[in-house]
Write an enzyme that holds these catalytic residues in place. Structure first.
Site, PDB file in Angstrom:
ATOM      1  N   ASN A   7       5.739   1.423  -6.710  1.00 35.84           N
ATOM      2  CA  ASN A   7       4.820   1.924  -5.693  1.00 35.84           C
ATOM      3  C   ASN A   7       5.555   3.030  -4.929  1.00 35.84           C
ATOM      4  O   ASN A   7       6.411   2.744  -4.089  1.00 35.84           O
ATOM      5  CB  ASN A   7       4.437   0.762  -4.765  1.00 35.84           C
ATOM      6  CG  ASN A   7       3.430   1.165  -3.704  1.00 35.84           C
ATOM      7  OD1 ASN A   7       3.087   2.333  -3.574  1.00 35.84           O
ATOM      8  ND2 ASN A   7       2.978   0.196  -2.942  1.00 35.84           N
ATOM      9  N   LYS A  14       9.184   1.706  -3.795  1.00 32.15           N
ATOM     10  CA  LYS A  14       9.096   0.250  -3.700  1.00 32.15           C
ATOM     11  C   LYS A  14       8.934  -0.298  -5.113  1.00 32.15           C
ATOM     12  O   LYS A  14       8.221   0.321  -5.914  1.00 32.15           O
ATOM     13  CB  LYS A  14       7.854  -0.080  -2.856  1.00 32.15           C
ATOM     14  CG  LYS A  14       7.849  -1.448  -2.252  1.00 32.15           C
ATOM     15  CD  LYS A  14       6.671  -1.538  -1.286  1.00 32.15           C
ATOM     16  CE  LYS A  14       6.398  -2.979  -0.935  1.00 32.15           C
ATOM     17  NZ  LYS A  14       5.110  -3.168  -0.320  1.00 32.15           N
ATOM     18  N   ARG A  94       1.354   1.836  -9.044  1.00 30.91           N
ATOM     19  CA  ARG A  94       0.221   1.834  -8.128  1.00 30.91           C
ATOM     20  C   ARG A  94      -0.150   3.289  -7.848  1.00 30.91           C
ATOM     21  O   ARG A  94       0.680   4.062  -7.361  1.00 30.91           O
ATOM     22  CB  ARG A  94       0.605   1.146  -6.822  1.00 30.91           C
ATOM     23  CG  ARG A  94      -0.507   1.222  -5.817  1.00 30.91           C
ATOM     24  CD  ARG A  94      -0.052   0.863  -4.436  1.00 30.91           C
ATOM     25  NE  ARG A  94      -1.159   1.003  -3.520  1.00 30.91           N
ATOM     26  CZ  ARG A  94      -1.038   1.468  -2.284  1.00 30.91           C
ATOM     27  NH1 ARG A  94       0.130   1.818  -1.815  1.00 30.91           N
ATOM     28  NH2 ARG A  94      -2.094   1.571  -1.519  1.00 30.91           N
ATOM     29  N   HIS A 183      -7.409  -0.530  -1.321  1.00 30.20           N
ATOM     30  CA  HIS A 183      -6.909  -1.916  -1.370  1.00 30.20           C
ATOM     31  C   HIS A 183      -7.550  -2.669  -2.539  1.00 30.20           C
ATOM     32  O   HIS A 183      -7.647  -3.906  -2.505  1.00 30.20           O
ATOM     33  CB  HIS A 183      -7.238  -2.707  -0.080  1.00 30.20           C
ATOM     34  CG  HIS A 183      -6.509  -2.254   1.150  1.00 30.20           C
ATOM     35  ND1 HIS A 183      -7.095  -2.300   2.389  1.00 30.20           N
ATOM     36  CD2 HIS A 183      -5.264  -1.771   1.336  1.00 30.20           C
ATOM     37  CE1 HIS A 183      -6.227  -1.861   3.296  1.00 30.20           C
ATOM     38  NE2 HIS A 183      -5.111  -1.528   2.677  1.00 30.20           N
ATOM     39  N   GLY A 213      -4.117  -6.011   7.227  1.00 32.40           N
ATOM     40  CA  GLY A 213      -2.683  -5.753   7.392  1.00 32.40           C
ATOM     41  C   GLY A 213      -2.547  -4.547   8.301  1.00 32.40           C
ATOM     42  O   GLY A 213      -3.352  -4.367   9.221  1.00 32.40           O
ATOM     43  N   ARG A 244      -4.727   3.632  12.458  1.00 37.43           N
ATOM     44  CA  ARG A 244      -5.929   4.385  12.061  1.00 37.43           C
ATOM     45  C   ARG A 244      -7.101   3.971  12.937  1.00 37.43           C
ATOM     46  O   ARG A 244      -7.218   2.803  13.304  1.00 37.43           O
ATOM     47  CB  ARG A 244      -6.270   4.125  10.590  1.00 37.43           C
ATOM     48  CG  ARG A 244      -5.219   4.641   9.640  1.00 37.43           C
ATOM     49  CD  ARG A 244      -5.703   4.504   8.204  1.00 37.43           C
ATOM     50  NE  ARG A 244      -4.573   4.472   7.305  1.00 37.43           N
ATOM     51  CZ  ARG A 244      -4.392   3.556   6.357  1.00 37.43           C
ATOM     52  NH1 ARG A 244      -5.291   2.613   6.151  1.00 37.43           N
ATOM     53  NH2 ARG A 244      -3.333   3.594   5.595  1.00 37.43           N
ATOM     54  N   GLY A 334      -4.215 -11.188   8.182  1.00 34.13           N
ATOM     55  CA  GLY A 334      -5.192 -12.175   7.692  1.00 34.13           C
ATOM     56  C   GLY A 334      -4.551 -13.497   7.304  1.00 34.13           C
ATOM     57  O   GLY A 334      -5.122 -14.566   7.533  1.00 34.13           O
ATOM     58  N   GLU A 335      -3.331 -13.432   6.748  1.00 37.41           N
ATOM     59  CA  GLU A 335      -2.672 -14.666   6.300  1.00 37.41           C
ATOM     60  C   GLU A 335      -1.981 -15.398   7.438  1.00 37.41           C
ATOM     61  O   GLU A 335      -1.778 -16.612   7.373  1.00 37.41           O
ATOM     62  CB  GLU A 335      -1.624 -14.327   5.220  1.00 37.41           C
ATOM     63  CG  GLU A 335      -2.239 -13.873   3.913  1.00 37.41           C
ATOM     64  CD  GLU A 335      -1.216 -13.263   2.950  1.00 37.41           C
ATOM     65  OE1 GLU A 335      -0.041 -13.670   2.977  1.00 37.41           O
ATOM     66  OE2 GLU A 335      -1.603 -12.379   2.179  1.00 37.41           O
ATOM     67  N   ASN A 336      -1.573 -14.640   8.491  1.00 32.22           N
ATOM     68  CA  ASN A 336      -0.681 -15.235   9.494  1.00 32.22           C
ATOM     69  C   ASN A 336      -1.256 -15.463  10.875  1.00 32.22           C
ATOM     70  O   ASN A 336      -0.701 -16.229  11.640  1.00 32.22           O
ATOM     71  CB  ASN A 336       0.564 -14.340   9.656  1.00 32.22           C
ATOM     72  CG  ASN A 336       1.401 -14.328   8.410  1.00 32.22           C
ATOM     73  OD1 ASN A 336       1.824 -15.372   7.941  1.00 32.22           O
ATOM     74  ND2 ASN A 336       1.622 -13.148   7.843  1.00 32.22           N
ATOM     75  N   GLU A 386      -0.370  -7.990  -4.732  1.00 36.29           N
ATOM     76  CA  GLU A 386      -0.787  -6.750  -5.389  1.00 36.29           C
ATOM     77  C   GLU A 386       0.096  -6.413  -6.585  1.00 36.29           C
ATOM     78  O   GLU A 386      -0.382  -5.886  -7.588  1.00 36.29           O
ATOM     79  CB  GLU A 386      -0.797  -5.600  -4.376  1.00 36.29           C
ATOM     80  CG  GLU A 386      -1.919  -5.782  -3.356  1.00 36.29           C
ATOM     81  CD  GLU A 386      -1.836  -4.836  -2.187  1.00 36.29           C
ATOM     82  OE1 GLU A 386      -2.408  -3.746  -2.279  1.00 36.29           O
ATOM     83  OE2 GLU A 386      -1.215  -5.182  -1.166  1.00 36.29           O
TER      84      GLU A 386
END
Ligand code: AMP
Length: 403
Positions: A7, A14, A94, A183, A213, A244, A334-336, A386
């Site tokens: 990525n 990455k 990606r 996404h 995120g 944003r 969203g997860e945390n 991802e």
């Protein structure tokens, strides 16, 4: 089968190396500030449930130097997990924008590179970096096919009534101005995982997937396909994000131009100085919470706006789906963030959403249900992956091409 997922950003590289026989990562890492005098390089090697971290600071003049350093790390006797670069069987890249030219993951040859190049005006910061990643992979890992996997792909199933804007026809036909959505690998991964979790065939499921995120987007998924999503031509619209602006009145842009702001400056402000940061000066939600705890009213408003804007989008996509079976939360926030999830769903009890507060407050890296057993609409947390989705798509593309 070992797959390397890459990525590339304009100054970052990455990566994750995966063993696709198990679906588990072997190594992952990030090289940052490529081209500067000092580039931090962080690397992790996974061994069972443990991970060993390694950090160094070096100077990498360009992506080519960074990629060679990554290959040396992956084959390092102590830090790496493979003995030879040839053990890598495929490289999944990606690529942010595939536009209407590239709507499926594909093995990259000269023709595909040219198409990615043609799409640079749509993603001026991202697609050139993705191309650089592909070029260096093809130079230094020429034995392994490079496969491009697009962020926009999953949304290519949207019907025209969802992807067209109410603008003159020629803006679409001449400039390709339409909603593309982003996404995509994350929405695709979590929607498939949600169906597996619920043990229901994806064809019968209507989902709203909420990738929350630093960037936030929500997607209406019907029968395993994206039918609408909140991001658009660019990743700016939708709910409020870290930096944003999310949805704003488009007339604000000519208004600012009339005040003397140049187009590039407006673009920078909307992308980098807005959202949570614009409202309270902080873009990381953990910092926003710390400021709220100290009684910071601007941080409180920023958090309220974030939750409200997500709820607003959930309502809109719900109406598009007609029937929603499950809401899926994923990505860093969203997860945390249990408080955010609870606030986003406030008032939706009448719609059949019944959150189990105890389950919602449990922290876990596992996929889980956080709605009450008798909730008509399920609420799930599905950690996104991802890299795994990119590696999977890359292997499917190779299979399709008989490689
Ligand atoms: P991502 O872009 O998926 O890496 O997510 C980054 C966002 O997730 C940042 O705004 C973080 O503040 C947020 N985040 C990460 N961990 C937590 C946490 N434990 N609680 C709240 N927000 C979190």
């Amino acid at each position: 089968m070992i797959v390397l997922v890459v990525n590339c950003g304009s100054s970052s590289f990455k990566y994750q190396l995966l063993d696709m026989d198990t679906g588990k990562p072997l190594c992952s890492g990030l090289v940052e500030r490529i081209g500067e005098s000092s580039s931090p390089f962080s690397h992790k090697k996974y061994a069972g449930s443990e991970s060993l971290s390694f950090k160094k600071e070096d100077s990498y003049a360009d992506h080519s130097a960074a990629f060679q350093a990554v290959l040396a790390m992956l084959t390092h006797p102590e830090h790496g997990s493979i003995s030879r670069v040839e053990d890598i069987k495929a490289i999944g890249h990606r690529v942010v924008h595939g536009g209407e030219l590239l709507t499926r993951a594909c093995v990259v040859g000269e023709e595909e590179k040219e198409k990615i190049r043609l799409l640079v005006p749509m993603a001026p910061l991202h697609n050139p970096a993705c191309l650089q990643g592909i070029e260096v992979a093809q130079t230094f890992c020429s034995h392994a096919p490079s496969v491009a996997v697009f962020d926009t792909e999953f949304h290519s199933t949207m019907p025209p009534r969802a992807f067209r804007y109410g603008l003159p026809q020629k803006f679409y036909t001449d400039f390709g101005i339409r909603r593309y959505g982003f996404h995509g690998t994350s929405h695709k991964y979590v929607s498939r995982k949600a169906a597996e979790f619920l043990r229901l065939p994806p064809e019968n499921l209507n989902l709203i997937t909420c990738h929350l995120g630093n960037g936030c987007s929500l997607t209406a998924v019907q029968g395993g396909k994206s039918i609408d999503t909140t991001m658009g031509l660019t990743p700016l619209p939708g709910p409020l994000m870290g930096t944003r602006c999310g949805d704003i009145d488009p007339a604000i842009i000519p208004f600012l131009a009339a005040k003397g702001y140049a187009p590039a400056e407006i673009d920078r402000i909307l992308n980098k100085e807005s959202g949570l940061k614009g409202i309270c000066g902080l873009n990381d939600l953990r910092d926003v919470h710390a400021a709220r705890e100290k009684g910071d009213a601007r941080a409180e408003l920023a958090f309220e706006m974030l939750c409200y804007s997500i709820r607003r989008q959930i309502g809109a996509l719900w109406a598009c789906l007609g029937r929603t079976d499950a809401l899926v939360f994923t990505a860093g926030i969203g997860e945390n963030d249990s408080e955010l999830r609870q606030k986003c769903l406030q008032g939706l009890e009448r719609w059949g959403v019944s959150l189990d507060q105890a389950k919602n407050s449990v922290r876990s890296p596992e996929a889980r249900r956080i709605s009450k057993d008798d909730s008509k609409v399920q609420v799930l947390i599905i950690p996104t992956n991802e890299e795994l989705e990119i590696a999977r798509s890359a292997l499917l593309a190779l299979e399709k091409d008989g490689i």
